[in-house]
Write an enzyme that holds these catalytic residues in place. Structure first.
Site, PDB file in Angstrom:
ATOM      1  N   SER A 132       0.766  -1.058  -0.026  1.00  0.00           N
ATOM      2  CA  SER A 132       0.091  -0.265   0.045  1.00  0.00           C
ATOM      3  C   SER A 132       0.623   1.181   0.131  1.00  0.00           C
ATOM      4  O   SER A 132       1.924   1.164   0.567  1.00  0.00           O
ATOM      5  CB  SER A 132      -1.023   0.108   1.087  1.00  0.00           C
ATOM      6  OG  SER A 132      -1.785  -0.894   1.051  1.00  0.00           O
TER       7      SER A 132
HETATM    8  N1  SAH Z   1      -0.952  -3.692   3.734  1.00  0.00           N
HETATM    9  C1  SAH Z   1      -0.294  -4.767   2.387  1.00  0.00           C
HETATM   10  C2  SAH Z   1      -1.386  -4.763   1.621  1.00  0.00           C
HETATM   11  C3  SAH Z   1      -0.515  -5.638   0.800  1.00  0.00           C
HETATM   12  S1  SAH Z   1      -2.148  -5.654  -0.820  1.00  0.00           S
HETATM   13  C4  SAH Z   1       0.864  -4.258   2.347  1.00  0.00           C
HETATM   14  O1  SAH Z   1       1.615  -3.119   2.250  1.00  0.00           O
HETATM   15  O2  SAH Z   1       1.978  -5.143   2.072  1.00  0.00           O
HETATM   16  C5  SAH Z   1      -3.499  -6.849   0.259  1.00  0.00           C
HETATM   17  C6  SAH Z   1      -2.687  -8.228   0.973  1.00  0.00           C
HETATM   18  O3  SAH Z   1      -4.343  -9.192   1.168  1.00  0.00           O
HETATM   19  C7  SAH Z   1      -2.490  -8.960   0.239  1.00  0.00           C
HETATM   20  O4  SAH Z   1      -1.309  -9.684   0.511  1.00  0.00           O
HETATM   21  C8  SAH Z   1      -3.518 -10.420  -0.511  1.00  0.00           C
HETATM   22  O5  SAH Z   1      -2.706 -11.533  -0.569  1.00  0.00           O
HETATM   23  C9  SAH Z   1      -4.238 -10.357   0.701  1.00  0.00           C
HETATM   24  N2  SAH Z   1      -5.367 -11.100   0.724  1.00  0.00           N
HETATM   25  C10 SAH Z   1      -6.981 -10.848  -0.172  1.00  0.00           C
HETATM   26  N3  SAH Z   1      -7.420 -11.142   0.147  1.00  0.00           N
HETATM   27  C11 SAH Z   1      -7.078 -11.841   1.300  1.00  0.00           C
HETATM   28  C12 SAH Z   1      -8.171 -12.580   2.275  1.00  0.00           C
HETATM   29  N4  SAH Z   1      -9.436 -13.082   1.781  1.00  0.00           N
HETATM   30  N5  SAH Z   1      -7.256 -13.156   3.141  1.00  0.00           N
HETATM   31  C13 SAH Z   1      -6.236 -12.329   3.834  1.00  0.00           C
HETATM   32  N6  SAH Z   1      -5.656 -11.355   2.963  1.00  0.00           N
HETATM   33  C14 SAH Z   1      -5.491 -11.173   2.255  1.00  0.00           C
END
Ligand code: SAH
Length: 228
Positions: free
Chosen positions: A77
């Site tokens: 993000s």
């Molecule tokens: N805060 C993180 C955002 C990553 S993008 C960062 O800054 O790195 C969103 C994340 O949510 C991804 O890693 C994705 O795999 C995860 N995600 C998507 N669907 C999900 C679910 N149902 N349960 C848990 N994680 C999930």
């Protein structure tokens, strides 16, 4: 570039001696964008965002509006959205116990880890979670509990939570998450279709029930069911 080759080429040195200054500039840019919470800004001035991304991308790690790839089709993000969401989460005081859905590379987790007493974080992609766990352990965070699971169902064993923050967009507000919010607690999450308009929701649990407001248009990767 001329000059001696630094031996500090490990991932924790990454952008080298300039990191503190680069982070201070990032914080200044966040202030310009309207972020006001000093504790949030101080924490973001401390957490080394560059170590959460691969080396080739490290020099872009402090651009406030850049979401960089972290593998598996996911992105870290932007500093701007991390600041906005964290500020909203902490608006009524620092939550002691926080649940994060979507660990990704663990940067948002690290920011929360410096503000809250305990952070529970759920990720569906095992290799991403394992890498985040290693990065946060190397940075000496000891207040983070990881769970490889589908975040639609939250993490009931750790709850109830004073704060819940979701970093992927759900098509709806999962009821299980609302139920894991403590009275007085707050949840911040993007809601909307992948590729469509998504809105950032702020949901407060009151003694009487829930209150809900929509604060921003946002763009997140989707919350995907199941685990891999
Ligand atoms: N805060 C993180 C955002 C990553 S993008 C960062 O800054 O790195 C969103 C994340 O949510 C991804 O890693 C994705 O795999 C995860 N995600 C998507 N669907 C999900 C679910 N149902 N349960 C848990 N994680 C999930």
């Amino acid at each position: 570039m001329t000059g001696p080759v630094s031996s500090n080429t490990g991932r924790f040195q990454g952008s080298g001696m300039t990191s503190d200054r680069t982070r201070a500039r990032m914080v200044e840019a966040l202030r310009q964008k309207g972020v006001k919470n000093e504790r949030v800004l101080n924490v973001m001035a401390e957490v080394p965002r560059h170590v959460f991304v691969e080396e080739a991308l490290q020099e872009r790690a402090y651009e406030v509006d850049k979401a960089l790839p972290i593998g598996h089709g996911q992105t870290i993000s932007t500093p701007e959205i991390v600041a906005i969401m964290t500020e909203l989460l902490c608006e009524k005081g620092m939550p002691k116990k926080v649940l994060e859905i979507g660990t990704g590379c663990g940067y948002q987790t690290a920011v929360l880890g410096k503000l809250a007493k305990d952070v529970y974080t759920v990720e569906r992609i095992a290799p991403l979670m394992d890498k985040a766990r290693r990065t946060l352990r190397d940075l000496r965070y000891f207040n983070i509990i990881f769970k490889h699971a589908d975040g639609h169902f939250g993490y009931p064993d750790g709850g109830p939570y004073d704060g819940i923050l979701m970093t992927a967009a759900a098509g709806y507000v999962p009821d299980e998450l609302k139920q894991q919010l403590a009275p007085g607690g707050r949840m911040v999450l993007p809601v909307g279709k992948d590729g469509g308009t998504q809105k950032l929701y702020v949901i407060d649990r009151t003694e009487a029930g829930y209150s809900e407001k929509i604060v921003h248009d946002v763009r997140f990767v989707p919350l995907v069911p199941g685990v891999v």
